[in-house]
Write a protein that holds these residues in place. Sequence first.
Motif, PDB file in Angstrom:
ATOM      1  N   ALA A 176      50.144 -35.383 -73.797  1.00 33.71           N
ATOM      2  CA  ALA A 176      49.088 -35.155 -72.806  1.00 33.71           C
ATOM      3  C   ALA A 176      49.670 -34.593 -71.520  1.00 33.71           C
ATOM      4  O   ALA A 176      49.065 -33.737 -70.863  1.00 33.71           O
ATOM      5  CB  ALA A 176      48.356 -36.471 -72.533  1.00 33.71           C
ATOM      6  N   GLY A 177      50.872 -35.058 -71.162  1.00 25.64           N
ATOM      7  CA  GLY A 177      51.509 -34.543 -69.957  1.00 25.64           C
ATOM      8  C   GLY A 177      51.845 -33.071 -70.058  1.00 25.64           C
ATOM      9  O   GLY A 177      51.672 -32.315 -69.101  1.00 25.64           O
ATOM     10  N   GLY A 178      52.329 -32.657 -71.235  1.00 24.81           N
ATOM     11  CA  GLY A 178      52.644 -31.249 -71.439  1.00 24.81           C
ATOM     12  C   GLY A 178      51.411 -30.381 -71.377  1.00 24.81           C
ATOM     13  O   GLY A 178      51.432 -29.275 -70.813  1.00 24.81           O
ATOM     14  N   LEU A 179      50.301 -30.863 -71.950  1.00 23.18           N
ATOM     15  CA  LEU A 179      49.051 -30.095 -71.939  1.00 23.18           C
ATOM     16  C   LEU A 179      48.526 -29.951 -70.509  1.00 23.18           C
ATOM     17  O   LEU A 179      48.096 -28.859 -70.099  1.00 23.18           O
ATOM     18  CB  LEU A 179      48.010 -30.772 -72.825  1.00 23.18           C
ATOM     19  N   LYS A 180      48.593 -31.026 -69.741  1.00 21.56           N
ATOM     20  CA  LYS A 180      48.099 -30.990 -68.363  1.00 21.56           C
ATOM     21  C   LYS A 180      48.930 -30.046 -67.508  1.00 21.56           C
ATOM     22  O   LYS A 180      48.413 -29.364 -66.616  1.00 21.56           O
ATOM     23  CB  LYS A 180      48.120 -32.400 -67.771  1.00 21.56           C
ATOM     24  N   ARG A 181      50.231 -29.991 -67.786  1.00 26.21           N
ATOM     25  CA  ARG A 181      51.131 -29.166 -66.978  1.00 26.21           C
ATOM     26  C   ARG A 181      51.050 -27.689 -67.343  1.00 26.21           C
ATOM     27  O   ARG A 181      51.054 -26.820 -66.466  1.00 26.21           O
ATOM     28  CB  ARG A 181      52.561 -29.667 -67.166  1.00 26.21           C
ATOM     29  N   LEU A 182      50.945 -27.390 -68.639  1.00 27.41           N
ATOM     30  CA  LEU A 182      51.024 -26.000 -69.089  1.00 27.41           C
ATOM     31  C   LEU A 182      49.664 -25.379 -69.405  1.00 27.41           C
ATOM     32  O   LEU A 182      49.549 -24.160 -69.479  1.00 27.41           O
ATOM     33  CB  LEU A 182      51.928 -25.906 -70.322  1.00 27.41           C
ATOM     34  N   ALA A 183      48.657 -26.213 -69.629  1.00 26.28           N
ATOM     35  CA  ALA A 183      47.307 -25.690 -69.907  1.00 26.28           C
ATOM     36  C   ALA A 183      46.285 -26.554 -69.178  1.00 26.28           C
ATOM     37  O   ALA A 183      45.486 -27.264 -69.802  1.00 26.28           O
ATOM     38  CB  ALA A 183      47.036 -25.679 -71.408  1.00 26.28           C
ATOM     39  N   PRO A 184      46.302 -26.546 -67.843  1.00 23.28           N
ATOM     40  CA  PRO A 184      45.459 -27.456 -67.062  1.00 23.28           C
ATOM     41  C   PRO A 184      43.958 -27.268 -67.273  1.00 23.28           C
ATOM     42  O   PRO A 184      43.175 -28.170 -66.972  1.00 23.28           O
ATOM     43  CB  PRO A 184      45.865 -27.150 -65.611  1.00 23.28           C
ATOM     44  N   LYS A 186      42.547 -26.957 -70.146  1.00 17.52           N
ATOM     45  CA  LYS A 186      42.161 -27.536 -71.429  1.00 17.52           C
ATOM     46  C   LYS A 186      42.192 -29.060 -71.339  1.00 17.52           C
ATOM     47  O   LYS A 186      43.053 -29.630 -70.674  1.00 17.52           O
ATOM     48  CB  LYS A 186      43.084 -27.028 -72.546  1.00 17.52           C
ATOM     49  N   ASP A 187      41.265 -29.678 -72.028  1.00 10.93           N
ATOM     50  CA  ASP A 187      41.080 -31.124 -71.973  1.00 10.93           C
ATOM     51  C   ASP A 187      41.472 -31.737 -73.314  1.00 10.93           C
ATOM     52  O   ASP A 187      40.829 -31.480 -74.334  1.00 10.93           O
ATOM     53  CB  ASP A 187      39.619 -31.423 -71.646  1.00 10.93           C
ATOM     54  N   GLY A 188      42.540 -32.567 -73.309  1.00  8.25           N
ATOM     55  CA  GLY A 188      42.992 -33.190 -74.552  1.00  8.25           C
ATOM     56  C   GLY A 188      41.938 -34.062 -75.189  1.00  8.25           C
ATOM     57  O   GLY A 188      41.788 -34.083 -76.416  1.00  8.25           O
ATOM     58  N   ALA A 189      41.168 -34.793 -74.359  1.00  6.35           N
ATOM     59  CA  ALA A 189      40.115 -35.661 -74.901  1.00  6.35           C
ATOM     60  C   ALA A 189      39.023 -34.828 -75.569  1.00  6.35           C
ATOM     61  O   ALA A 189      38.483 -35.228 -76.615  1.00  6.35           O
ATOM     62  CB  ALA A 189      39.531 -36.522 -73.785  1.00  6.35           C
ATOM     63  N   ARG A 190      38.697 -33.689 -74.979  1.00  6.91           N
ATOM     64  CA  ARG A 190      37.662 -32.825 -75.565  1.00  6.91           C
ATOM     65  C   ARG A 190      38.147 -32.231 -76.889  1.00  6.91           C
ATOM     66  O   ARG A 190      37.372 -32.104 -77.829  1.00  6.91           O
ATOM     67  CB  ARG A 190      37.324 -31.701 -74.588  1.00  6.91           C
ATOM     68  N   ILE A 191      39.427 -31.876 -76.953  1.00  5.32           N
ATOM     69  CA  ILE A 191      39.990 -31.341 -78.185  1.00  5.32           C
ATOM     70  C   ILE A 191      39.899 -32.381 -79.302  1.00  5.32           C
ATOM     71  O   ILE A 191      39.441 -32.089 -80.414  1.00  5.32           O
ATOM     72  CB  ILE A 191      41.453 -30.914 -77.973  1.00  5.32           C
ATOM     73  N   GLU A 192      40.292 -33.616 -79.000  1.00  4.73           N
ATOM     74  CA  GLU A 192      40.236 -34.665 -80.019  1.00  4.73           C
ATOM     75  C   GLU A 192      38.801 -35.020 -80.376  1.00  4.73           C
ATOM     76  O   GLU A 192      38.512 -35.350 -81.530  1.00  4.73           O
ATOM     77  CB  GLU A 192      40.995 -35.898 -79.519  1.00  4.73           C
ATOM     78  N   GLY A 193      37.903 -34.935 -79.395  1.00 10.29           N
ATOM     79  CA  GLY A 193      36.484 -35.194 -79.692  1.00 10.29           C
ATOM     80  C   GLY A 193      35.924 -34.179 -80.669  1.00 10.29           C
ATOM     81  O   GLY A 193      35.177 -34.538 -81.598  1.00 10.29           O
TER      82      GLY A 193
END
Length: 416
Positions: A176-184, A186-193
């Motif tokens: 999640a940290g990598g996603l927030k840093r490199l693709a701010p 995009k939402d990890g929770a939305r992807i998993e949803g």
Amino acid sequence: MAQLDTREKLAILADAAKYDASCASSGTAKRNSRDGKGLGSTEGMGICHAYAPDGRCISLLKILLTNSCIFDCHYCINRKSSNVRRARFSAQEVVNLTLSFYKRNYIEGLFLSSGIIRSPNYTMEQMVEVARSLREDHHFRGYIHLKTIPDADPELIHQAGLHADRVSINVELPTAGGLKRLAPEKDGARIEGAMAEVKGAIADQRDAGKKYRNAPKFAPAGQSTQMIVGADAATDGDIVLRASTLYDRFGLRRVYYSAFSPIPDASAVLPLQRPPLMREHRLYQSDWLMRFYDYQPHEVVAAADAETGMLPLDIDPKLAWALKFRDRFPVDVNRAPREALLRVPGLGVKAVDAILASRRWRRLRLDDVARLTVSIAKLRPFLIAEDWRPVSLAEREDLKPLVAPKKQQQLELFAA
């Protein structure tokens, strides 16, 4: 955007799609047009682009609808701030290309992804229209894989699943940290949803299929995802545990790994060098161990270096695990259970099944096992046969040089 002809668009958008690894075409329902109705097939031979589980080669037209994008993910060559030549297909152009290439026997299916233009919903509508037109207007029965957009309306993703054999939603990065840093954006929770919704739709379709013969199929080849390796600080151990979680929670058919490749005008937050492609290969091998060799995630992680969390590059994860846990070996090929035989380096699933079948009738010798594997030298320290007991080899501390493969140079996939 300058007006480009179809050939120029194809050159740009096919090249832009090469970074997406998740295009295998396994596991779908069998369809063909031998009865004279419709067009295309998910069976047969073609130009190599992907392989089915039984070894059949499935040729896929692999393109982007567009390489323009409103997002600015640091690792993406098609990000908003990237200085690349842009192109865009209309939905009808993709349909025409697919049919034209199929009739020339170039392809047997379509893999379609896209950058995001205008909005996630607009882009997803265009991709769904491609699949709908192929299926309903042209009765195309070949393979279709759609890369869906998690921020799109759930109904659009549902429509994609009704027309496509497989849908995939990229988790992009392992943490999640990598996603927030490199693709701010995009939402990890939305992807998993979105992945959970696809999983639910697949389960609902299976239940409906048991009750109603003509129930519509939903993504019969399931869903997959892809992770970029080496763009952030995630270790191989992090990636293995993340992949295992994705398999368990969302019933994925495959997790694909794509080694990060430096891009023109790269962001300063990205590493300057790409990771070794062998790292990607080792992750695929570890994935295989979990899927087909009954290894638990913590066992695969145990094969990694305790300090760095990285799998060794010079030997495969199965051999690395065996060398770390020497107390589990040697195993007796005439007595050991299946799960113990699957841990022996050099023995594949088919070889283990052959051993289990053969030993019902006779006690196996070392030569018998040698006929089931490529090299018996790798196996000798780890097994006992009727005429073989590795007394001296089993006690050697310097066993790795005897069983490790000779060092070979790794070729670059996208070298200039």
